[in-house]
Design a protein around this motif. Structure first.
Motif, PDB file in Angstrom:
ATOM      1  N   TYR A 276       0.346   0.869   6.223  1.00  0.00           N
ATOM      2  CA  TYR A 276      -0.617   1.978   6.266  1.00  0.00           C
ATOM      3  C   TYR A 276      -1.288   2.193   4.909  1.00  0.00           C
ATOM      4  O   TYR A 276      -2.506   2.326   4.826  1.00  0.00           O
ATOM      5  N   VAL A 277      -0.501   2.228   3.845  1.00  0.00           N
ATOM      6  CA  VAL A 277      -1.069   2.445   2.506  1.00  0.00           C
ATOM      7  C   VAL A 277      -1.939   1.253   2.106  1.00  0.00           C
ATOM      8  O   VAL A 277      -3.002   1.423   1.517  1.00  0.00           O
ATOM      9  N   TYR A 278      -1.504   0.040   2.451  1.00  0.00           N
ATOM     10  CA  TYR A 278      -2.277  -1.155   2.107  1.00  0.00           C
ATOM     11  C   TYR A 278      -3.642  -1.136   2.790  1.00  0.00           C
ATOM     12  O   TYR A 278      -4.654  -1.487   2.176  1.00  0.00           O
ATOM     13  N   VAL A 279      -3.686  -0.704   4.048  1.00  0.00           N
ATOM     14  CA  VAL A 279      -4.923  -0.740   4.822  1.00  0.00           C
ATOM     15  C   VAL A 279      -5.747   0.541   4.677  1.00  0.00           C
ATOM     16  O   VAL A 279      -6.982   0.498   4.701  1.00  0.00           O
ATOM     17  N   CYS A 280      -5.089   1.691   4.494  1.00  0.00           N
ATOM     18  CA  CYS A 280      -5.800   2.968   4.497  1.00  0.00           C
ATOM     19  C   CYS A 280      -5.688   3.748   3.182  1.00  0.00           C
ATOM     20  O   CYS A 280      -6.268   4.829   3.072  1.00  0.00           O
TER      21      CYS A 280
ATOM     22  N   LEU B 126       1.190 -10.671   0.322  1.00  0.00           N
ATOM     23  CA  LEU B 126       2.259 -10.197   1.206  1.00  0.00           C
ATOM     24  C   LEU B 126       3.268  -9.334   0.457  1.00  0.00           C
ATOM     25  O   LEU B 126       3.808  -8.379   1.012  1.00  0.00           O
ATOM     26  N   GLY B 127       3.517  -9.665  -0.808  1.00  0.00           N
ATOM     27  CA  GLY B 127       4.405  -8.833  -1.626  1.00  0.00           C
ATOM     28  C   GLY B 127       3.839  -7.438  -1.808  1.00  0.00           C
ATOM     29  O   GLY B 127       4.547  -6.437  -1.692  1.00  0.00           O
ATOM     30  N   LYS B 128       2.548  -7.366  -2.085  1.00  0.00           N
ATOM     31  CA  LYS B 128       1.904  -6.057  -2.244  1.00  0.00           C
ATOM     32  C   LYS B 128       1.919  -5.288  -0.921  1.00  0.00           C
ATOM     33  O   LYS B 128       2.174  -4.087  -0.893  1.00  0.00           O
ATOM     34  N   LEU B 129       1.679  -5.995   0.183  1.00  0.00           N
ATOM     35  CA  LEU B 129       1.727  -5.367   1.507  1.00  0.00           C
ATOM     36  C   LEU B 129       3.122  -4.824   1.793  1.00  0.00           C
ATOM     37  O   LEU B 129       3.282  -3.712   2.302  1.00  0.00           O
ATOM     38  N   HIS B 130       4.141  -5.591   1.435  1.00  0.00           N
ATOM     39  CA  HIS B 130       5.522  -5.155   1.646  1.00  0.00           C
ATOM     40  C   HIS B 130       5.856  -3.929   0.800  1.00  0.00           C
ATOM     41  O   HIS B 130       6.486  -2.977   1.285  1.00  0.00           O
ATOM     42  N   ILE B 131       5.450  -3.937  -0.453  1.00  0.00           N
ATOM     43  CA  ILE B 131       5.758  -2.818  -1.357  1.00  0.00           C
ATOM     44  C   ILE B 131       5.026  -1.552  -0.925  1.00  0.00           C
ATOM     45  O   ILE B 131       5.618  -0.473  -0.850  1.00  0.00           O
TER      46      ILE B 131
END
Length: 122
Positions: A85-89, A76-81
């Motif tokens: 969109y960047v996390y998924v794509c 979740l920390g990485k997703l927040h940072i």
């Protein structure tokens, strides 16, 4: 150039990572990845210990739940940072998808283990 005609270069010193953390997403990602790496090593050690030392001890299940929680926080920390969109794509989307899959499986495994120990069923 300097007085003798030679080229003079000045290089600004890099700020330490801990000073860049509040505003630098790359530094934040590096820190999250480092924490994740430490968690993976610690989890591997615990898995090794739990298979040799009282494998049926409830404490191992609790420790496994703690690791599942910490891996979830790391994800979740990485997703927040990075942002959704960047996390998924983004460039690391396949690694992020793999990480997400591992976290979901970790949570599922921890829930099954806890159920097994609390109810005494398989």
């Amino acid at each position: 150039t300097n007085a003798d005609g030679g080229l003079h270069l000045t290089v600004a010193p890099l700020e330490p990572l801990w000073k860049r953390l509040p505003y630098d997403k790359e530094a934040q990602t590096l820190m999250i990845d480092a924490i994740g790496g430490v968690l993976i090593v610690l989890n591997a050690i615990v898995i090794g210990l739990s298979s040799d030392i009282e494998p049926d001890w409830l404490g191992w299940v609790v420790i496994d739940c703690v690791f599942a929680f910490l891996f979830t926080l790391e994800m979740l920390g990485k997703l927040h940072i990075q942002g959704f969109y960047v996390y998924v794509c983004g460039e690391e989307r396949f690694a992020n998808l793999f990480e997400f899959s591992l976290v979901v499986l970790s949570i599922f495994e921890a829930a099954l283990e806890m159920n097994h120990h609390l109810t005494g069923t398989d």
